[in-house]
Design an enzyme around this catalytic site. Structure first.
Site, PDB file in Angstrom:
ATOM      1  CD  GLU A  86      -2.919   7.327   5.807  1.00  0.00           C
ATOM      2  OE1 GLU A  86      -3.925   6.724   6.215  1.00  0.00           O
ATOM      3  OE2 GLU A  86      -1.748   6.964   6.019  1.00  0.00           O
ATOM      4  CD  GLU A 120      -2.496   1.182   2.771  1.00  0.00           C
ATOM      5  OE1 GLU A 120      -2.889   0.071   3.190  1.00  0.00           O
ATOM      6  OE2 GLU A 120      -2.701   2.243   3.390  1.00  0.00           O
TER       7      GLU A 120
END
Length: 259
Positions: A145, A140
């Site tokens: 974020e 990933e």
């Protein structure tokens, strides 16, 4: 000149193009400026709900999406009809799964992040196919974020190597970068066969290299990945959501991919 000698002469050029040096120029291969009246479904799908911490509030509800003045608005809202859907919150997100994926190159996403307690906007990538098995075998890549009202973003890699083998510091698998949260910012990644270079507003912020003599699961980044952009809400990492601070949204200006 025989064919073998010709190939050997060209080999350093090709190796340099994707090895330790950057390509001399990037060519735009895919983009979305969000200039249309509706989401371009040839490029994107609304992310359906799932059981993961980040995905439990995902919804196709039109109130979680808007396109206006060349911007895509992905919203986290209080659920207006909990009789129809018992979840307290709904969130908007899009991905290019099954429609566009790429291997190696550069991606940049220009967006503005709004803040709220429990807001967790993210821009990330997952493998198009299960080359090495189920998650997290294929890795990933978290381009960006953001949590709550932070003045930093997180840029991270996850894999079997980091999550199951607990190898988070050999090499370090993530970093942070400061930003002006009130502005539009450009979040990026340059992806090579031997490293992932994370950027913010065109400047390198973190680098994750491929390393030798470790478990092969350290580098699952040798296959096509698709793009995910979502306004997540709540979870163990970001904390509880304050309903009084909703709606909250991520405003996306454009997405561009180069090779």
């Amino acid at each position: 000149m025989n064919k073998l000698r010709y190939f050997l002469l060209l080999l350093p050029f090709f190796a340099g193009s994707w090895g330790n040096s950057k390509p001399q120029s990037w060519k735009l291969i895919w983009e979305d400026q969000f200039n249309g009246p509706e989401l371009d479904t040839t490029k994107w799908t609304k992310i359906p709900p799932n059981k993961a911490d980040w995905g439990r509030h995902m919804s196709s509800d039109p109130q979680c999406y808007a396109l206006k003045d060349g911007h895509l608005f992905l919203r986290g809202i209080n659920n207006p009809d909990t009789l129809k859907d018992p979840r307290p919150f709904l969130t908007g997100g899009i991905y290019s799964k099954g429609k566009f994926a790429f291997q190696y190159g550069k991606i940049e996403i220009r967006a503005k992040l709004e803040c709220a307690q429990g807001a967790w906007p993210a821009m990330w990538m997952l493998a198009e196919h299960d080359k090495y098995g189920k998650y997290p075998r294929n890795g990933e890549i978290d381009i960006m974020e953001h949590l709550n009202y932070d003045s930093i973003i997180y840029q991270t890699t996850h894999s079997w190597y980091t999550l199951e083998l607990k190898q988070k510091n050999n090499p370090p698998h993530g970093g942070t970068a400061g930003l002006n949260i009130k502005d539009f910012n450009t979040f990026g990644l340059e992806w090579y066969p031997d490293k992932l270079v994370f950027t913010l507003n065109g400047k390198e912020t973190f680098r994750y290299p491929r390393v030798k003599d470790v478990d092969p699961s350290q580098w699952p980044y040798d296959q096509p990945f698709y793009i995910m952009i979502d306004q997540q809400l709540g979870g163990n990492w970001v904390g509880k959501v304050d309903p009084a601070q909703l709606p909250v949204q991520m405003i996306v200006d454009w997405v561009k991919v180069y090779q």
